[in-house]
Design a protein around this motif. Structure first.
Motif, PDB file in Angstrom:
ATOM      1  N   ILE B 161      -0.471   5.105 -12.749  1.00 51.79           N
ATOM      2  CA  ILE B 161      -0.100   6.053 -11.701  1.00 51.79           C
ATOM      3  C   ILE B 161       1.401   5.972 -11.456  1.00 51.79           C
ATOM      4  CG2 ILE B 161      -2.324   6.198 -10.513  1.00 51.79           C
ATOM      5  CD1 ILE B 161      -1.239   4.200  -8.461  1.00 51.79           C
ATOM      6  N   TYR B 162       1.963   7.042 -10.982  1.00 50.60           N
ATOM      7  CA  TYR B 162       3.406   7.143 -10.786  1.00 50.60           C
ATOM      8  C   TYR B 162       3.714   7.621  -9.367  1.00 50.60           C
ATOM      9  CZ  TYR B 162       3.523   6.768 -15.847  1.00 50.60           C
ATOM     10  OH  TYR B 162       3.378   6.322 -17.138  1.00 50.60           O
ATOM     11  N   PRO B 163       3.439   6.791  -8.368  1.00 53.79           N
ATOM     12  CA  PRO B 163       3.700   7.244  -6.994  1.00 53.79           C
ATOM     13  C   PRO B 163       5.187   7.185  -6.637  1.00 53.79           C
ATOM     14  CG  PRO B 163       2.660   5.081  -6.998  1.00 53.79           C
ATOM     15  CD  PRO B 163       2.910   5.443  -8.417  1.00 53.79           C
ATOM     16  N   THR B 164       5.539   7.894  -5.602  1.00 52.56           N
ATOM     17  CA  THR B 164       6.882   7.751  -5.030  1.00 52.56           C
ATOM     18  C   THR B 164       6.738   7.272  -3.591  1.00 52.56           C
ATOM     19  OG1 THR B 164       6.884  10.043  -4.342  1.00 52.56           O
ATOM     20  CG2 THR B 164       7.955   9.568  -6.417  1.00 52.56           C
ATOM     21  N   ALA B 165       7.772   6.633  -3.094  1.00 53.87           N
ATOM     22  CA  ALA B 165       7.710   6.105  -1.731  1.00 53.87           C
ATOM     23  C   ALA B 165       9.121   6.045  -1.171  1.00 53.87           C
ATOM     24  CB  ALA B 165       7.094   4.719  -1.725  1.00 53.87           C
ATOM     25  N   ASP B 166       9.209   6.029   0.154  1.00 55.90           N
ATOM     26  CA  ASP B 166      10.512   5.791   0.764  1.00 55.90           C
ATOM     27  C   ASP B 166      10.873   4.320   0.638  1.00 55.90           C
ATOM     28  OD1 ASP B 166      10.926   8.458   1.701  1.00 55.90           O
ATOM     29  OD2 ASP B 166       9.449   8.082   3.276  1.00 55.90           O
ATOM     30  N   VAL B 167       9.917   3.470   0.974  1.00 58.12           N
ATOM     31  CA  VAL B 167      10.173   2.032   0.936  1.00 58.12           C
ATOM     32  C   VAL B 167       9.052   1.335   0.157  1.00 58.12           C
ATOM     33  CG1 VAL B 167      10.556  -0.047   2.316  1.00 58.12           C
ATOM     34  CG2 VAL B 167      11.266   2.176   3.221  1.00 58.12           C
ATOM     35  N   VAL B 168       9.446   0.521  -0.807  1.00 63.04           N
ATOM     36  CA  VAL B 168       8.474  -0.330  -1.478  1.00 63.04           C
ATOM     37  C   VAL B 168       8.707  -1.750  -1.005  1.00 63.04           C
ATOM     38  CG1 VAL B 168       7.851  -1.395  -3.672  1.00 63.04           C
ATOM     39  CG2 VAL B 168       8.075   1.072  -3.521  1.00 63.04           C
ATOM     40  N   ILE B 169       7.630  -2.426  -0.624  1.00 65.74           N
ATOM     41  CA  ILE B 169       7.748  -3.804  -0.175  1.00 65.74           C
ATOM     42  C   ILE B 169       6.997  -4.688  -1.143  1.00 65.74           C
ATOM     43  CG2 ILE B 169       7.126  -5.410   1.673  1.00 65.74           C
ATOM     44  CD1 ILE B 169       7.656  -2.788   3.477  1.00 65.74           C
ATOM     45  N   ILE B 170       7.710  -5.637  -1.709  1.00 64.27           N
ATOM     46  CA  ILE B 170       7.106  -6.531  -2.684  1.00 64.27           C
ATOM     47  C   ILE B 170       6.734  -7.816  -1.964  1.00 64.27           C
ATOM     48  CG2 ILE B 170       7.487  -7.808  -4.827  1.00 64.27           C
ATOM     49  CD1 ILE B 170       9.551  -5.577  -5.553  1.00 64.27           C
ATOM     50  N   GLY B 171       5.463  -8.043  -1.785  1.00 61.26           N
ATOM     51  CA  GLY B 171       4.991  -9.233  -1.093  1.00 61.26           C
ATOM     52  C   GLY B 171       4.320  -8.863   0.217  1.00 61.26           C
ATOM     53  N   GLY B 172       3.023  -9.180   0.316  1.00 58.87           N
ATOM     54  CA  GLY B 172       2.251  -8.835   1.516  1.00 58.87           C
ATOM     55  C   GLY B 172       2.041 -10.017   2.421  1.00 58.87           C
ATOM     56  N   GLY B 173       3.036 -10.869   2.524  1.00 59.03           N
ATOM     57  CA  GLY B 173       2.982 -11.983   3.469  1.00 59.03           C
ATOM     58  C   GLY B 173       3.489 -11.529   4.824  1.00 59.03           C
ATOM     59  N   PRO B 174       3.743 -12.499   5.736  1.00 57.76           N
ATOM     60  CA  PRO B 174       4.189 -12.123   7.080  1.00 57.76           C
ATOM     61  C   PRO B 174       5.468 -11.298   7.085  1.00 57.76           C
ATOM     62  CG  PRO B 174       4.377 -14.499   6.704  1.00 57.76           C
ATOM     63  CD  PRO B 174       3.565 -13.948   5.594  1.00 57.76           C
ATOM     64  N   LEU B 199      -3.979  -9.497   1.948  1.00 56.05           N
ATOM     65  CA  LEU B 199      -2.690  -9.675   2.603  1.00 56.05           C
ATOM     66  C   LEU B 199      -2.675 -11.013   3.334  1.00 56.05           C
ATOM     67  CD1 LEU B 199      -2.258  -6.098   4.145  1.00 56.05           C
ATOM     68  CD2 LEU B 199      -1.109  -7.020   2.133  1.00 56.05           C
ATOM     69  N   GLY B 200      -1.489 -11.487   3.664  1.00 55.28           N
ATOM     70  CA  GLY B 200      -1.421 -12.696   4.479  1.00 55.28           C
ATOM     71  C   GLY B 200      -0.406 -13.719   4.006  1.00 55.28           C
ATOM     72  N   GLY B 201      -0.182 -13.770   2.691  1.00 58.00           N
ATOM     73  CA  GLY B 201       0.827 -14.676   2.146  1.00 58.00           C
ATOM     74  C   GLY B 201       0.648 -16.101   2.604  1.00 58.00           C
ATOM     75  N   CYS B 202       1.734 -16.747   3.015  1.00 56.53           N
ATOM     76  CA  CYS B 202       1.681 -18.168   3.358  1.00 56.53           C
ATOM     77  C   CYS B 202       1.086 -18.413   4.750  1.00 56.53           C
ATOM     78  CB  CYS B 202       3.065 -18.792   3.239  1.00 56.53           C
ATOM     79  SG  CYS B 202       4.227 -18.172   4.449  1.00 56.53           S
ATOM     80  N   PHE B 203       0.767 -17.358   5.498  1.00 53.29           N
ATOM     81  CA  PHE B 203       0.096 -17.560   6.783  1.00 53.29           C
ATOM     82  C   PHE B 203      -1.420 -17.647   6.613  1.00 53.29           C
ATOM     83  CE2 PHE B 203       3.132 -15.701  10.247  1.00 53.29           C
ATOM     84  CZ  PHE B 203       4.131 -16.555   9.813  1.00 53.29           C
ATOM     85  N   ALA B 220      -1.928 -13.696  10.675  1.00 48.48           N
ATOM     86  CA  ALA B 220      -1.951 -12.931   9.418  1.00 48.48           C
ATOM     87  C   ALA B 220      -2.932 -11.771   9.532  1.00 48.48           C
ATOM     88  CB  ALA B 220      -2.320 -13.840   8.245  1.00 48.48           C
ATOM     89  N   HIS B 221      -4.089 -12.047  10.110  1.00 46.32           N
ATOM     90  CA  HIS B 221      -5.093 -10.990  10.263  1.00 46.32           C
ATOM     91  C   HIS B 221      -4.616  -9.902  11.211  1.00 46.32           C
ATOM     92  CE1 HIS B 221      -8.701 -12.696   8.161  1.00 46.32           C
ATOM     93  NE2 HIS B 221      -7.778 -13.639   8.048  1.00 46.32           N
ATOM     94  N   GLN B 222      -3.932 -10.346  12.266  1.00 47.44           N
ATOM     95  CA  GLN B 222      -3.410  -9.383  13.236  1.00 47.44           C
ATOM     96  C   GLN B 222      -2.404  -8.443  12.571  1.00 47.44           C
ATOM     97  OE1 GLN B 222      -1.351 -11.250  16.488  1.00 47.44           O
ATOM     98  NE2 GLN B 222      -1.073  -9.323  17.609  1.00 47.44           N
ATOM     99  N   LEU B 223      -1.489  -9.039  11.767  1.00 47.28           N
ATOM    100  CA  LEU B 223      -0.494  -8.217  11.075  1.00 47.28           C
ATOM    101  C   LEU B 223      -1.169  -7.281  10.078  1.00 47.28           C
ATOM    102  CD1 LEU B 223       2.344 -10.830  10.384  1.00 47.28           C
ATOM    103  CD2 LEU B 223       2.478  -8.856  11.911  1.00 47.28           C
ATOM    104  N   ALA B 224      -2.157  -7.815   9.361  1.00 53.07           N
ATOM    105  CA  ALA B 224      -2.847  -6.995   8.358  1.00 53.07           C
ATOM    106  C   ALA B 224      -3.530  -5.806   9.024  1.00 53.07           C
ATOM    107  CB  ALA B 224      -3.860  -7.842   7.594  1.00 53.07           C
ATOM    108  N   ASN B 225      -4.106  -6.056  10.206  1.00 52.87           N
ATOM    109  CA  ASN B 225      -4.740  -4.951  10.936  1.00 52.87           C
ATOM    110  C   ASN B 225      -3.725  -3.899  11.340  1.00 52.87           C
ATOM    111  OD1 ASN B 225      -7.265  -6.024  10.697  1.00 52.87           O
ATOM    112  ND2 ASN B 225      -7.200  -7.093  12.679  1.00 52.87           N
TER     113      ASN B 225
END
Lengths: 86, 972
Positions: B161-174, B199-203, B220-225
């Protein structure tokens, strides 16, 4: 492909859609008095600039037009025309 | 093994059972297990044997940073079992073993390490040269991990797939999640990529307090929500970002969940701004036998317990260099893991809160101590600890050694995008010094350890990314910056790489079995920079992509050479940052080709189809591949060919003729209405690239054909060569909207006249004439009388939608003459007998217009048109060294040579273009491109076929064409 190209008709598009058409070298020279060397240079010799170069692109998967852009060959980024001519 | 089933951090369903086969025996894992954790839960400790020394290897990290847990899964070798979720019925095998991982018959090689110093491949086995072929075979047998059967067919579905985005974030930690929330709240389109399945990373797996009695796990769960509540954030879990390129192009691959329609898919995301919050991995501690099964990293031990519910050992020793290691020890102790002692390589600087808890639990604690050697035959049975200086030692029994020297920031995404790193002596990290344009770093990779600092750095990065998208004020950024500055900054990191050991069995790279001793040998040989040492010792070149040695190697090299901190340089990281299957890059194998309007009708008539260029075409109409019947039918009766693949174009507008004059070598002003003009196009070297016919439909309105292969490029070609002129013309590609039927043979007229209303007699519609008319007042047809196959022949150009109708009419009308199909091969022989060339067969890239005998097309008088190719043609005209196209027949009724056979004497003099046993001529004839001296009529040609040995066959140059030299038959 990281390269994007701005087509004058279709706007900024993915580099996959285009075909490269070589450096800008000016129109075909007049044939009268043309030496084989001068002709060969026109067809085959390139400056291979490390930096900003003016070049031709064809929007093959788009509107089908030929146009020129300025591109920095060291970063593979398109440079805006006004910036390049400064 | 009993598993924890009550922890809030668990990601496995301990009660569930998933069956799999390992080494032929049935085992059970839990839902949510990776292959590696399922095996570990079943008591498997030795997962594989190492590449070179066949040392036993076990679970070390849990994120696939080394090849320890690479196995063969369902026939696929080198599957990273730490990252691959267990599925029902998986068949898992060990690799790189003779026998089993437990008892590997190649294990003795470990004792022969003295024979294999760094670079021994380069130094041995090439003298004497004779030995190399034998040595090569043995090395190839021993080298490499895993085997792949040559006829292996990769199972699964691979997508892209070839999506476009305004912001790409690498890493789903806190930090990544906070950045996503900040950018998401601004209304930007955000893509969040996370390597783990959640999601959650080191948390995620930690129970330490975040704030107000909330644990990190709960946070971590709160942020993921919060992330999931924002519709404009697209979350890709189990997705590794493997490359970042300039212009902010991010590539990655996603592993499909059970319900996904793909096994793996490739992502190519174009973003305006990128936030890198990839976090940290652990920096291995190096000591003797530091990779013996039973040694693992702190996060690995902790996550085994908290994420997968498995207690990693019965008695543990910790040898760590950071507070996270202490935290892990406390948590594991609370979960019931007996801890013999903790050795902390730091003399001071420990978190006082953690120290108090360790004291409260009466865990023996040694500051300034380090693991020195592990003992045990295959697995860890005991460990010798020593002071950092190595003066005092102490042996402790244990079956688990948690060892971790420090943290390593995952900065690959920054450096592959030309970001620059600089060694920082406080964190001991390589920290980003110059960030690439519109890329921002956040989180633990900056050295932050305080949970609130981590999140705030994510907030700042998210706002900066929003600023890049012109969606955030400078003031907001300034406020976030101040907020971050008020919080605890980066933590001090440890510098130590190795315990005080000689390093003969201290592995800096597990994948390639590179020891500290090897590194010293390489330095002593003069390889002074990590980049060279990496290549000479191959440290960091294995499947782990430098995850294990990437940070330690430059630190150790600097230390061994007593370099200043500032001159420590990391090795270069390249994409893909995580090992990726070729299948993922390849994507789905689309079988793509074009079909003509006549496709299914020709198939019903028994056509045998072949891929020819971008098309599928009927090549034969019987199993006789010489096409005798098809050919004879055209020569004596009437046949039909589907020629729809021909390139077809209309050019019109005030400057249409000028454009034609530019690209065609003939004088196109001489194209008369109602007549056909055959001409050719050359490139700037005079080499012939295309031929076809042009007809005039009206003033400044032309219809022309190109060869099948050129149909795609013709518009581009004509516009390219007129790009400076500003001419006004329109060019329309009609290739797909028009079909072509070729009706050929002496009875062609009799068939055609039954179908059309116009007079098609030779007088009314002669050879080389063009007529446009309608069939039954409805179907528009452009008809041309051509003679490509050398017989009376009509080429009917019909709109694609009417093709079937016209085809059926002709078939119907031809029934009384027994009209037959003929295919591309029959046409090829027919036209060859007539010496009509096909470009690409009778020409190659260097063949010019004159070589193939089409010089008569060239109008030398039109010099002002700047016709493409004429300058070069003029120069080539007198060149005697060029090839000439000649016709030849075989001597003594010999068979035809294969196409492409060479014409030789003492050297190569040319080659056969097309040759066939001609039924019309009753002998083998063909065309060849030969050097000019061989082009005279009567010259004997010596023909060399592939694999003919010393045998040659002979032909002789004869006049062209072979069939109907006077051209009566096509004009009748």
């Amino acid at each position: 492909m990281a390269l994007t190209i701005t087509c004058p008709i279709c706007g900024k598009r993915n580099g996959y859609e285009f075909r490269y058409g070589g450096e800008e070298k000016g129109p075909r020279p007049d044939e009268a008095g043309l030496t084989p060397e001068a002709w060969c240079d026109y067809v085959h010799m390139n400056n291979c600039v490390a930096g900003v170069q003016e070049e031709w692109w064809f929007h093959k998967d788009g509107c089908g037009s030929w146009f020129k852009i300025h591109r920095d060959t060291t970063t593979n980024l398109e440079i805006e025309q006004t910036e390049a001519t400064e | 093994m009993n598993r924890f089933n009550h922890l809030p951090t668990l990601k496995v369903d301990s009660a569930s059972k998933i069956a799999f086969v390992y080494k032929g025996k049935k085992y059970y894992g839990a839902k949510g297990d990776t292959i590696a954790t399922a095996l570990f839960a079943n008591g498997i400790r030795i997962f594989s044997r190492s590449l070179k020394y066949h040392r036993p290897r076990g679970l070390y990290s849990l994120d696939g940073e080394c090849s320890n847990t690479c196995m063969e899964v369902d026939g696929i070798p080198n599957v990273r079992c730490e990252n691959t979720l267990l599925k029902d019925g998986m068949v898992i095998k060990e690799q790189n073993v003779k026998g089993s991982a437990q008892n590997d018959m190649m294990g003795f090689i470990d004792k022969l390490d003295w024979m294999m110093p760094a670079g021994f491949y380069y130094n041995t086995m090439h003298k004497p040269a004779k030995i190399w072929p034998i040595a090569m075979k043995q090395i190839r047998k021993a080298a490499g991990l895993g085997t792949l059967s040559p006829d292996f067919d990769m199972p699964g579905r691979y997508d892209e797939i070839y999506p476009t985005a305004d912001v790409v974030i690498i890493g789903g930690g806190p930090a990544g999640m906070t950045a996503a929330i900040e950018a998401g709240k601004k209304g930007l389109r955000v893509i969040l990529m996370e390597s783990r399945p959640w999601l959650g990373g080191c948390f995620e797996y930690r129970s330490r307090e975040y704030q107000n009695r909330q644990t990190l796990n709960e946070r971590a769960h709160q942020l993921a929500n919060e992330v999931n509540a924002l519709d404009n954030i697209r979350v890709f879990t189990h997705t590794s970002a493997v490359g970042v390129y300039n212009n902010n192009l991010v590539t990655g691959f996603q592993i499909g969940q059970e319900e996904d329609p793909f096994t793996e898919r490739y992502l190519e995301i174009r973003a305006t701004s990128i936030v890198v919050a990839a976090g940290c991995i652990e920096r291995p501690l190096i000591f003797d036998h530091n990779e013996r099964p039973g040694v693992m990293q702190a996060a690995c031990a902790l996550r085994l317990a908290k994420t997968y519910g498995i207690l990693p050992g019965k008695k543990a020793v910790f040898s760590v260099g950071h507070d996270f290691g202490l935290e892990a020890a406390i948590e594991l102790h609370d979960l019931g893991l007996p801890i013999a002692c903790i050795a902390d390589i730091r003399e001071d600087g420990q978190d006082p809160f953690l120290m108090k808890r360790i004291q409260a639990k009466n865990i023996p604690f040694h500051k300034g101590w380090v693991a020195n050697t592990t003992h045990g035959q295959k697995e860890v049975k005991a460990v010798t600890l020593s002071g950092i200086d190595g003066l005092i030692t102490k042996k402790v029994n244990c079956d688990l050694l948690v060892a971790s020297a420090g943290m390593t920031p995952v900065t690959g995404h920054i450096t592959v995008n030309q970001g620059k790193l600089c060694y920082d002596s406080h964190t001991n990290f390589f920290l980003p010094k110059e960030m690439p344009e519109k890329m921002h770093a956040a989180g633990t990779l900056l050295g932050l350890t305080d949970p609130v600092s981590i999140e705030t750095s994510g907030k700042l990065a998210g706002l900066k990314a929003a600023f890049d998208c012109e969606n955030c004020s400078i003031k907001d950024i300034g406020d976030a910056k101040k907020e971050l500055e008020a919080l605890p900054g980066p933590a001090r990191g440890s510098k130590l790489v190795t315990a005080p050991v000689q390093g003969r069995k201290s592995f800096i790279c597990f994948d390639e079995d590179t020891t500290i001793k090897n590194i010293k040998q390489a330095i002593d040989k003069g390889f002074d920079v990590p980049e060279l040492i990496k290549r000479f010792t191959s440290a960091g070149t294995g499947p782990g992509q430098g995850g294990i040695p990437g940070h330690n190697l430059p630190l150790y090299v600097a230390k061994y050479q007593a370099l200043q901190d500032i001159s420590i340089k990391p090795t270069t990281v390249r994409p893909p940052l995580v090992p990726t299957g070729i299948s993922t890059y390849a994507g789905t194998n689309h079988k793509m080709f074009k079909i003509t309007p006549m496709d299914d009708m020709q198939r019903k008539d028994g056509g045998i189809f072949r891929n020819i260029g971008v098309w599928q075409r009927a090549r034969y109409f019987s199993s006789d591949l010489s096409c005798k019947k098809e050919i004879e039918n055209v020569r004596s009766n009437v046949g039909m060919l589907d020629g729809s693949t021909l390139g077809k174009f209309r050019i019109h507008g005030p400057d249409a003729l000028k454009a034609l004059q530019r690209v065609y070598v003939s004088d196109m002003s001489k194209v008369k209405e109602g007549r056909i003009k055959y001409s050719a196009m050359c490139n700037d070297d005079g080499c012939v690239i295309d031929d076809g016919v042009v007809v005039k439909q009206g003033e400044n309105d032309y219809y022309f054909t190109t060869s099948t292969g050129r149909a795609g490029q013709t518009v581009e070609w004509i516009r390219y060569h007129t790009r400076y002129d500003g001419w006004d013309f329109s060019l329309v590609n009609l290739t797909d909207s028009m079909g072509v039927i070729n009706l050929s043979g002496p009875n062609a007229r009799k068939v055609l006249e039954k179908v059309v209303d116009i007079d098609v007699s030779n007088e009314a519609f002669g050879f080389s004439e063009y007529k446009a008319f309608k069939i039954q007042d409805t179907i528009p047809v452009k008809a041309m009388r051509l003679g490509f196959v050398g017989e009376l022949s009509y080429e009917l150009h019909v709109p694609s939608s009417y093709m079937k109708a016209v085809w059926l009419m002709l078939k119907d009308a031809g029934q009384e003459f027994n009209i037959q199909n003929f295919g591309v091969e029959a046409q090829n022989v027919l036209r060859m007998e007539k010496c009509h060339i096909i470009l690409g067969q009778e020409s190659e890239q260097r063949t010019n217009l004159l070589d193939v005998g089409l010089g008569f097309l060239w109008d030398r008088s039109k010099t002002d048109t700047k016709t493409v190719g004429t300058v070069a043609l003029r120069q080539a005209e007198s060149d005697q060294s060029r090839f000439r196209l000649v016709g030849f027949e075989m001597e003594n009724n010999g068979r035809a040579p294969r196409d492409g056979s060479l014409i030789v004497d003492t050297k190569v003099r040319g080659y056969v273009c097309t040759a066939r046993d001609s039924f019309s001529m009753n002998k083998a004839v063909g065309m060849a491109l030969v050097e000019a001296p061989l082009a005279d009529i009567g010259t004997r040609l010596e023909i060399f076929e592939d694999e003919c040995g010393d045998e040659r066959i002979y032909g002789k140059v004869v006049k062209m064409p072979f069939y109907d030299p006077s051209g009566q038959r096509m004009k009748m």
